[in-house]
Enzyme design. Structure first.
Site, PDB file in Angstrom:
ATOM      1  N   LYS A  52       0.855  -1.191   0.000  1.00  0.00           N
ATOM      2  CA  LYS A  52       0.000   0.000   0.000  1.00  0.00           C
ATOM      3  C   LYS A  52       0.884   1.231   0.000  1.00  0.00           C
ATOM      4  CE  LYS A  52      -3.813   2.305   0.181  1.00  0.00           C
ATOM      5  NZ  LYS A  52      -3.377   3.005  -1.058  1.00  0.00           N
ATOM      6  N   GLN A 105       7.082   3.815   3.985  1.00  0.00           N
ATOM      7  CA  GLN A 105       5.679   3.401   3.968  1.00  0.00           C
ATOM      8  C   GLN A 105       5.458   2.105   4.751  1.00  0.00           C
ATOM      9  OE1 GLN A 105       3.637   5.518   1.590  1.00  0.00           O
ATOM     10  NE2 GLN A 105       2.171   4.900   3.126  1.00  0.00           N
ATOM     11  N   LYS A 116       5.408   3.208   8.436  1.00  0.00           N
ATOM     12  CA  LYS A 116       4.255   4.082   8.675  1.00  0.00           C
ATOM     13  C   LYS A 116       2.966   3.269   8.722  1.00  0.00           C
ATOM     14  CE  LYS A 116       4.059   7.602   5.970  1.00  0.00           C
ATOM     15  NZ  LYS A 116       3.817   8.573   4.896  1.00  0.00           N
ATOM     16  N   LYS A 162       5.457   1.845  -3.079  1.00  0.00           N
ATOM     17  CA  LYS A 162       5.359   3.186  -3.670  1.00  0.00           C
ATOM     18  C   LYS A 162       5.669   3.065  -5.154  1.00  0.00           C
ATOM     19  CE  LYS A 162       4.694   7.543  -2.558  1.00  0.00           C
ATOM     20  NZ  LYS A 162       3.878   8.107  -1.467  1.00  0.00           N
ATOM     21  N   GLY A 179      -2.903   8.239  -4.805  1.00  0.00           N
ATOM     22  CA  GLY A 179      -2.183   9.392  -5.352  1.00  0.00           C
ATOM     23  C   GLY A 179      -0.970   9.736  -4.500  1.00  0.00           C
ATOM     24  N   ASP A 180      -0.229  10.722  -4.917  1.00  0.00           N
ATOM     25  CA  ASP A 180       0.837  11.374  -4.137  1.00  0.00           C
ATOM     26  C   ASP A 180       1.120  12.658  -4.918  1.00  0.00           C
ATOM     27  OD1 ASP A 180       2.899  11.040  -1.842  1.00  0.00           O
ATOM     28  OD2 ASP A 180       4.212  11.472  -3.525  1.00  0.00           O
ATOM     29  N   THR A 187      -4.860  13.427   5.285  1.00  0.00           N
ATOM     30  CA  THR A 187      -3.455  13.636   5.646  1.00  0.00           C
ATOM     31  C   THR A 187      -3.294  14.954   6.411  1.00  0.00           C
ATOM     32  OG1 THR A 187      -2.900  12.479   3.620  1.00  0.00           O
ATOM     33  CG2 THR A 187      -1.090  13.551   4.776  1.00  0.00           C
ATOM     34  N   ASN A 231      -2.535  19.037  -1.818  1.00  0.00           N
ATOM     35  CA  ASN A 231      -3.537  18.342  -1.009  1.00  0.00           C
ATOM     36  C   ASN A 231      -3.259  18.437   0.492  1.00  0.00           C
ATOM     37  OD1 ASN A 231      -3.972  15.455   0.431  1.00  0.00           O
ATOM     38  ND2 ASN A 231      -5.759  16.024  -0.777  1.00  0.00           N
ATOM     39  N   SER A 259      -7.023   5.642   3.733  1.00  0.00           N
ATOM     40  CA  SER A 259      -6.990   4.732   2.582  1.00  0.00           C
ATOM     41  C   SER A 259      -7.314   3.307   3.047  1.00  0.00           C
ATOM     42  CB  SER A 259      -5.610   4.737   1.928  1.00  0.00           C
ATOM     43  OG  SER A 259      -5.485   5.814   1.036  1.00  0.00           O
TER      44      SER A 259
HETATM   45  P1  NDP Z   1       0.466  17.735  -4.227  1.00  0.00           P
HETATM   46  O1  NDP Z   1       0.963  17.370  -5.575  1.00  0.00           O
HETATM   47  O2  NDP Z   1      -0.993  17.918  -4.021  1.00  0.00           O
HETATM   48  O3  NDP Z   1       1.187  19.077  -3.726  1.00  0.00           O
HETATM   49  C1  NDP Z   1       2.559  19.170  -3.675  1.00  0.00           C
HETATM   50  C2  NDP Z   1       2.946  20.572  -3.256  1.00  0.00           C
HETATM   51  O4  NDP Z   1       4.337  20.620  -3.020  1.00  0.00           O
HETATM   52  C3  NDP Z   1       2.682  21.611  -4.333  1.00  0.00           C
HETATM   53  O5  NDP Z   1       2.436  22.846  -3.718  1.00  0.00           O
HETATM   54  C4  NDP Z   1       3.997  21.621  -5.114  1.00  0.00           C
HETATM   55  O6  NDP Z   1       4.234  22.833  -5.806  1.00  0.00           O
HETATM   56  C5  NDP Z   1       4.983  21.453  -3.980  1.00  0.00           C
HETATM   57  N1  NDP Z   1       6.191  20.773  -4.454  1.00  0.00           N
HETATM   58  C6  NDP Z   1       6.278  19.573  -5.073  1.00  0.00           C
HETATM   59  N2  NDP Z   1       7.542  19.276  -5.376  1.00  0.00           N
HETATM   60  C7  NDP Z   1       8.274  20.321  -4.942  1.00  0.00           C
HETATM   61  C8  NDP Z   1       9.659  20.612  -4.968  1.00  0.00           C
HETATM   62  N3  NDP Z   1      10.535  19.747  -5.502  1.00  0.00           N
HETATM   63  N4  NDP Z   1      10.062  21.781  -4.403  1.00  0.00           N
HETATM   64  C9  NDP Z   1       9.181  22.653  -3.869  1.00  0.00           C
HETATM   65  N5  NDP Z   1       7.855  22.433  -3.826  1.00  0.00           N
HETATM   66  C10 NDP Z   1       7.418  21.282  -4.341  1.00  0.00           C
HETATM   67  O7  NDP Z   1       1.057  16.624  -3.246  1.00  0.00           O
HETATM   68  P2  NDP Z   1       0.581  16.240  -1.757  1.00  0.00           P
HETATM   69  O8  NDP Z   1       0.081  17.441  -1.048  1.00  0.00           O
HETATM   70  O9  NDP Z   1      -0.265  15.041  -1.844  1.00  0.00           O
HETATM   71  O10 NDP Z   1       1.973  15.763  -1.121  1.00  0.00           O
HETATM   72  C11 NDP Z   1       2.827  16.639  -0.384  1.00  0.00           C
HETATM   73  C12 NDP Z   1       3.753  15.814   0.492  1.00  0.00           C
HETATM   74  O11 NDP Z   1       2.981  15.054   1.432  1.00  0.00           O
HETATM   75  C13 NDP Z   1       4.613  14.776  -0.237  1.00  0.00           C
HETATM   76  O12 NDP Z   1       5.853  14.662   0.432  1.00  0.00           O
HETATM   77  C14 NDP Z   1       3.816  13.491  -0.072  1.00  0.00           C
HETATM   78  O13 NDP Z   1       4.612  12.342  -0.209  1.00  0.00           O
HETATM   79  C15 NDP Z   1       3.325  13.674   1.342  1.00  0.00           C
HETATM   80  N6  NDP Z   1       2.171  12.866   1.728  1.00  0.00           N
HETATM   81  C16 NDP Z   1       1.029  12.900   1.006  1.00  0.00           C
HETATM   82  C17 NDP Z   1      -0.065  12.161   1.394  1.00  0.00           C
HETATM   83  C18 NDP Z   1      -1.364  12.228   0.690  1.00  0.00           C
HETATM   84  O14 NDP Z   1      -2.321  11.600   1.148  1.00  0.00           O
HETATM   85  N7  NDP Z   1      -1.495  12.963  -0.394  1.00  0.00           N
HETATM   86  C19 NDP Z   1       0.009  11.265   2.558  1.00  0.00           C
HETATM   87  C20 NDP Z   1       1.236  11.367   3.303  1.00  0.00           C
HETATM   88  C21 NDP Z   1       2.273  12.133   2.867  1.00  0.00           C
HETATM   89  P3  NDP Z   1       3.633  23.085  -7.302  1.00  0.00           P
HETATM   90  O15 NDP Z   1       2.186  23.371  -7.108  1.00  0.00           O
HETATM   91  O16 NDP Z   1       4.419  24.258  -7.809  1.00  0.00           O
HETATM   92  O17 NDP Z   1       3.876  21.842  -8.080  1.00  0.00           O
HETATM   93  O1  8G0 Z   2       3.035   8.890   2.105  1.00  0.00           O
HETATM   94  C1  8G0 Z   2       1.977   8.302   2.304  1.00  0.00           C
HETATM   95  O2  8G0 Z   2       1.703   7.780   3.381  1.00  0.00           O
HETATM   96  C2  8G0 Z   2       0.958   8.229   1.214  1.00  0.00           C
HETATM   97  C3  8G0 Z   2       0.994   9.173   0.204  1.00  0.00           C
HETATM   98  C4  8G0 Z   2       0.031   9.125  -0.789  1.00  0.00           C
HETATM   99  C5  8G0 Z   2      -0.940   8.117  -0.778  1.00  0.00           C
HETATM  100  C6  8G0 Z   2      -0.934   7.174   0.236  1.00  0.00           C
HETATM  101  C7  8G0 Z   2      -1.997   6.094   0.254  1.00  0.00           C
HETATM  102  O3  8G0 Z   2      -1.665   4.931   0.056  1.00  0.00           O
HETATM  103  O4  8G0 Z   2      -3.132   6.423   0.481  1.00  0.00           O
HETATM  104  C8  8G0 Z   2       0.008   7.240   1.234  1.00  0.00           C
END
Ligand code: NDP
Ligand code: 8G0
Length: 454
Positions: A74, A95, A98, A110, A149-150, A193, A227, A381
């Site tokens: 996952k 992961q 976690k 992943k 997603g991510d 998240t 997100n 999830s």
């Molecule tokens: P999104 O794609 O929705 O948003 C990512 C954000 O981070 C955007 O604002 C993007 O900017 C910015 N960003 C991405 N890459 C870079 C970079 N190299 N340098 C500076 N800014 C950057 O992703 P999420 O919000 O889903 O994910 C954010 C973080 O949270 C990640 O590390 C992800 O692994 C982690 N995460 C996400 C989860 C989830 O459920 N979605 C769960 C747990 C962890 P721009 O808009 O300019 O692209």
């Molecule tokens: O980093 C995480 O824990 C993550 C990020 C994006 C998606 C998921 C998921 O499996 O729902 C986990």
């Protein structure tokens, strides 16, 4: 092979374990390290599609199926030009541990695609998702591997990926999470998240202040505007805090009086169309009514003042040692990571020293590591998978309540393991060591029981 991000994630876990008394008390756990660090399987594949100009494009796709001792693999899918095997191995490795802290039955994995979706049309994004799933569909399934997603993969992309899977496999099943609410998704998954991060931070504040303080009146610096950042910010505002910053890959916005929920709603709709914060700030009326400062090419950390809480929510290694020192100098007391590996090892060392050398819990800096603080996303999830198996949908109240329970349980497990297995544990427990030790024991025990390690 040089894998700097993976090495960094691995070394953090190993150093927590080596610093603890776990191996002294139970030497058998040492045998797990060389086994658990190798993925069960890595799938690397060609993805090719026709772009809007009629040309063929090609990109590298991956799925790292890291560990399935505790359940189906996952973890999310990242579509970003920086995607490579080192980054996906670090994310997959994190992961595994976690997911064990959620208390649900999930292994770790992943995947992703090295591509930049920015500026591409809806039609081209659909073709890319279908092309990616053409190969990935052979390797996943509701009881095998359940992606989500991510970075770069949101609700729109999950829709196309699910449609592709359904069509290639002739099977409607809970093979992806983060699905649409009208076709098998869970309420509160988009929020999970960010909300979970705030619930975990609330537990940190509670512990440090003996229940005397909360988010009310606190100033919070957040990075990212995707997100995780959006829903963390909305929950902070709901709980009476002030969000003084957000950022994206091009720059950051700073507001001394606080970014509003209306501004966050505008960011949310504009980000789906790949707008930068710079464009959003100049185009939307919520930003002309309520001015913010835009700083190009900068992270927010050293541009904010009088901050109590920092929540990195963009990407890995986005807090340097110097920035961590600046936080400590200005009195930041709580740092919790929405992004995976948001802090560099140097930054973590700064926070951990500011905890272990503090006079008492109220003076300490509390660092909530990502494998604990951001597990709300994967936890919900897991709840989406449970609902899919039962073919029912829970109310948002029920999911939110479960999410809170899971975050608080996880916080307590981090504290308990730190107290039990670290030398400085009883006075001021380390959440990063606690999270690493608690999760390592859970994963290891499942691997011993099933003969993965002997
Ligand atoms: P999104 O794609 O929705 O948003 C990512 C954000 O981070 C955007 O604002 C993007 O900017 C910015 N960003 C991405 N890459 C870079 C970079 N190299 N340098 C500076 N800014 C950057 O992703 P999420 O919000 O889903 O994910 C954010 C973080 O949270 C990640 O590390 C992800 O692994 C982690 N995460 C996400 C989860 C989830 O459920 N979605 C769960 C747990 C962890 P721009 O808009 O300019 O692209
Ligand atoms: O980093 C995480 O824990 C993550 C990020 C994006 C998606 C998921 C998921 O499996 O729902 C986990």
């Amino acid at each position: 092979m040089s894998e700097p991000e993976f090495q960094q994630a691995y070394e953090e876990v190993v150093s927590s374990l080596e610093d603890s008394t776990l191996f002294e008390q139970h030497p058998k756990y040492r045998k797990v390290l060389p086994i658990v660090s190798v993925p069960e399987r890595i799938i690397q594949f060609r993805v090719t599609w026709e772009n809007d100009k009629g040309e063929q494009e090609v990109a590298q796709g991956y799925r790292v199926q890291y560990n399935s001792a505790k359940g189906p693999y996952k973890g999310g899918l990242r579509f970003h030009p920086s995607v490579n095997l080192s980054i996906l191995k670090f994310l997959g490795f994190e992961q595994i541990f976690k997911n064990s802290l959620t208390g649900l039955d999930m292994g770790g994995g992943k995947g992703g695609l090295c591509v930049d979706l920015k500026g591409r049309s809806n039609n081209e994004i659909r073709r890319i998702c279908y092309a990616f799933m053409r190969e990935l569909s052979r390797h996943i399934g509701q009881d095998t591997d359940v992606p989500a997603g991510d970075i770069g993969v949101g609700g729109r992309e999950i829709g196309y990926l699910f449609g592709a899977y359904r069509s290639y496999k002739n099977s409607w099943e809970g093979v992806l999470t983060g699905k649409g609410l009208n076709w098998g998704g869970s309420l509160i998954r988009p929020e999970a998240t960010g909300y979970g991060l705030v619930y975990y931070t609330q537990a940190m504040i509670d512990y440090a202040t003996n229940g005397k303080e909360s988010f009310e009146g606190k100033r919070v610096t957040i990075s990212g505007s995707g997100n995780v950042a959006q829903y963390a910010a909305l929950k902070v505002i709901e709980l009476g805090g002030t969000v003084v910053s957000l950022s994206d890959s091009k720059g950051c916005i700073i507001s001394e009086t606080g970014i509003t929920s209306e501004q966050i709603a505008d960011i949310s709709s504009a980000k789906v169309n790949f707008k930068s914060l710079e464009q959003i700030v100049s185009e939307y009326s919520t930003f002309s009514e309520n001015k913010v400062q835009y700083i190009a090419g900068a992270r927010p950390w050293t541009h904010v003042q009088k901050v109590d809480i920092a929540l990195p929510c963009a990407t890995q290694n986005e807090v340097s040692g110097e920035e961590a020192k600046a936080f400590v100098a200005q009195g930041v007391k709580f740092v919790a990571e929405g992004s995976n590996m948001g802090s560099t090892p140097e930054a973590i060392a700064v926070f951990e020293t500011a905890r272990s050398t503090a006079a008492g819990p109220k003076d300490a800096v509390w660092y909530g590591p990502p494998k604990a603080a951001n597990l709300g996303g994967v936890a919900v999830s897991g709840l989406e998978m449970a609902q899919n198996s039962q073919r029912i949908t829970w109310t948002s109240e029920r999911v939110d309540q479960e999410l809170k329970r899971i975050m608080i349980n996880c916080f307590n497990e981090c504290i308990d393991s730190a107290k039990k297995y670290t030398k400085d544990g009883n006075a001021l427990p380390s959440l990063v060591k606690g999270a690493n030790i608690a999760s390592f024991i859970k994963v290891s025990d499942a691997m011993f029981d099933q003969g993965d390690v002997f």
